[in-house]
Motif scaffolding. Sequence first.
Motif, PDB file in Angstrom:
ATOM      1  N   UNK A   1      14.433 -17.184   8.511  1.00  0.00           N
ATOM      2  CA  UNK A   1      14.424 -16.588   9.844  1.00  0.00           C
ATOM      3  C   UNK A   1      13.214 -15.665   9.990  1.00  0.00           C
ATOM      4  N   UNK A   2      12.913 -15.333  11.234  1.00  0.00           N
ATOM      5  CA  UNK A   2      11.812 -14.409  11.537  1.00  0.00           C
ATOM      6  C   UNK A   2      11.966 -13.099  10.764  1.00  0.00           C
ATOM      7  N   UNK A   3      13.198 -12.590  10.742  1.00  0.00           N
ATOM      8  CA  UNK A   3      13.412 -11.290  10.097  1.00  0.00           C
ATOM      9  C   UNK A   3      13.142 -11.357   8.590  1.00  0.00           C
TER      10      UNK A   3
ATOM     11  N   UNK B   1       9.419 -10.866   8.234  1.00  0.00           N
ATOM     12  CA  UNK B   1       9.039  -9.470   8.519  1.00  0.00           C
ATOM     13  C   UNK B   1       9.475  -8.550   7.382  1.00  0.00           C
ATOM     14  N   UNK B   2      10.669  -8.800   6.840  1.00  0.00           N
ATOM     15  CA  UNK B   2      11.172  -7.953   5.743  1.00  0.00           C
ATOM     16  C   UNK B   2      10.277  -8.077   4.500  1.00  0.00           C
TER      17      UNK B   2
ATOM     18  N   UNK C   1       7.091  -8.416   4.550  1.00  0.00           N
ATOM     19  CA  UNK C   1       5.951  -7.513   4.789  1.00  0.00           C
ATOM     20  C   UNK C   1       6.378  -6.054   4.675  1.00  0.00           C
ATOM     21  N   UNK C   2       7.591  -5.751   5.178  1.00  0.00           N
ATOM     22  CA  UNK C   2       8.083  -4.369   5.038  1.00  0.00           C
ATOM     23  C   UNK C   2       8.235  -4.010   3.567  1.00  0.00           C
TER      24      UNK C   2
ATOM     25  N   UNK D   1      11.614 -26.556  12.796  1.00  0.00           N
ATOM     26  CA  UNK D   1      12.038 -25.275  13.367  1.00  0.00           C
ATOM     27  C   UNK D   1      11.338 -24.130  12.635  1.00  0.00           C
TER      28      UNK D   1
ATOM     29  N   UNK E   1       4.197 -11.706  16.376  1.00  0.00           N
ATOM     30  CA  UNK E   1       4.783 -10.399  16.055  1.00  0.00           C
ATOM     31  C   UNK E   1       3.888  -9.631  15.085  1.00  0.00           C
TER      32      UNK E   1
ATOM     33  N   UNK F   1       0.986  -8.211  16.983  1.00  0.00           N
ATOM     34  CA  UNK F   1       1.414  -7.033  17.750  1.00  0.00           C
ATOM     35  C   UNK F   1       1.508  -5.798  16.869  1.00  0.00           C
ATOM     36  N   UNK F   2       2.072  -5.990  15.669  1.00  0.00           N
ATOM     37  CA  UNK F   2       2.307  -4.823  14.827  1.00  0.00           C
ATOM     38  C   UNK F   2       1.103  -4.476  13.952  1.00  0.00           C
ATOM     39  N   UNK F   3       0.015  -5.176  14.155  1.00  0.00           N
ATOM     40  CA  UNK F   3      -1.227  -4.812  13.484  1.00  0.00           C
ATOM     41  C   UNK F   3      -1.349  -5.299  12.047  1.00  0.00           C
ATOM     42  N   UNK F   4      -0.456  -6.174  11.625  1.00  0.00           N
ATOM     43  CA  UNK F   4      -0.498  -6.683  10.246  1.00  0.00           C
ATOM     44  C   UNK F   4      -1.483  -7.858  10.168  1.00  0.00           C
TER      45      UNK F   4
END
Lengths: 112, 222
Positions: A21-23, A26-27, A29-30, A54, A65, A68-71
């Motif tokens: 999933x997208x999250x 992102x996680x 990268x976090x 998909x 995303x 947008x968040x500059x990554x």
Amino acid sequence: MRLSYPTNIKIVKVPCTGRVDIIHILKAFEGGADGVCLVGCLEGDCHYLRGNLRARKRVEHVKLLLEESGIGKERVAMHNLSSAQGQRFAEIAREMTEKIRALGPNPARKTG
Amino acid sequence: MIVANRKPFEEIIEMLKPYSKILLLGCNECVTVCATGGAKEVSVLASEIRLFRQKEGQPVEIKELTLERNCDTEYVESLKPAINDYEVAISMACGCGIQFVGEHYRDKLVLPAVDTTFYGVAEEQGVWTERCQGCGACVLDKTLGICPVTRCAKSIFNGPCGGSQGGKCEVNKETPCAWQLIVDRYKEMNMLEKYLEIQPMKNWSTSRDGGPRKRVREDLKL
């Protein structure tokens, strides 16, 4: 086939790239990852029919995303390989490592 | 369902600039179904904000909280233990939910993270279209289930207008002409004679023109 690929790559196994999933991206990268590469089955060969298609759409969305968040969208990529393409996997792993190394560390990585 | 779009990221970041302890609210109802402000979208936005602020050297603490509904006192009151621990709340609920939370916690700012757009349907996976404007006096019986208020750009009652070409609206060539749809439906149902009935001017006082609306059911009041 004793192939080697860079040791800094951490493999996360999933039953199908459709599970990613997208999250999850992102996680990563976090959590300090410098780049994320999804490796799915060849298009048209998905055991679950459309999982890899998909996943590709999600990767495209995550790129927006990350911009947008500059990554930066260059830090995420998707490739399609069959299980018989170990050689190509090792190549992609090297290419991805070189590309990310040139971009530098994840700008959101926590220090200290 | 009520359909909303997430606000542009720059706008959200700008609103949150002065704050470092943020409560990010979602809603389990309409905005979950239209994939704008449910628990999943809340977690994605929270992650994006954390990444951005970490990169800027201004890390934030974000509490993610998705209520069953943001438009019902009993759920909104459940925020009580959490909301005071945060400097500000930002909500991915629709405009109703954003306002209602703010009304309950007068000493907190509740900022909008979405632009609420319309009452609509999920035409297919990932595609939502408008169907109702809540005009307060439904005419779907007269137009056989196609709303001229919502689906006609001019909301006319005796259409189509001259801007209808090849079944499409002049406003956008992808938008079907509502009156073409209505006439086609009359034909389909063998009720074309209904098209000859001239509709009188609509009384718009039941719609937004009559000011904010209120509904009371005395038998339900406590």
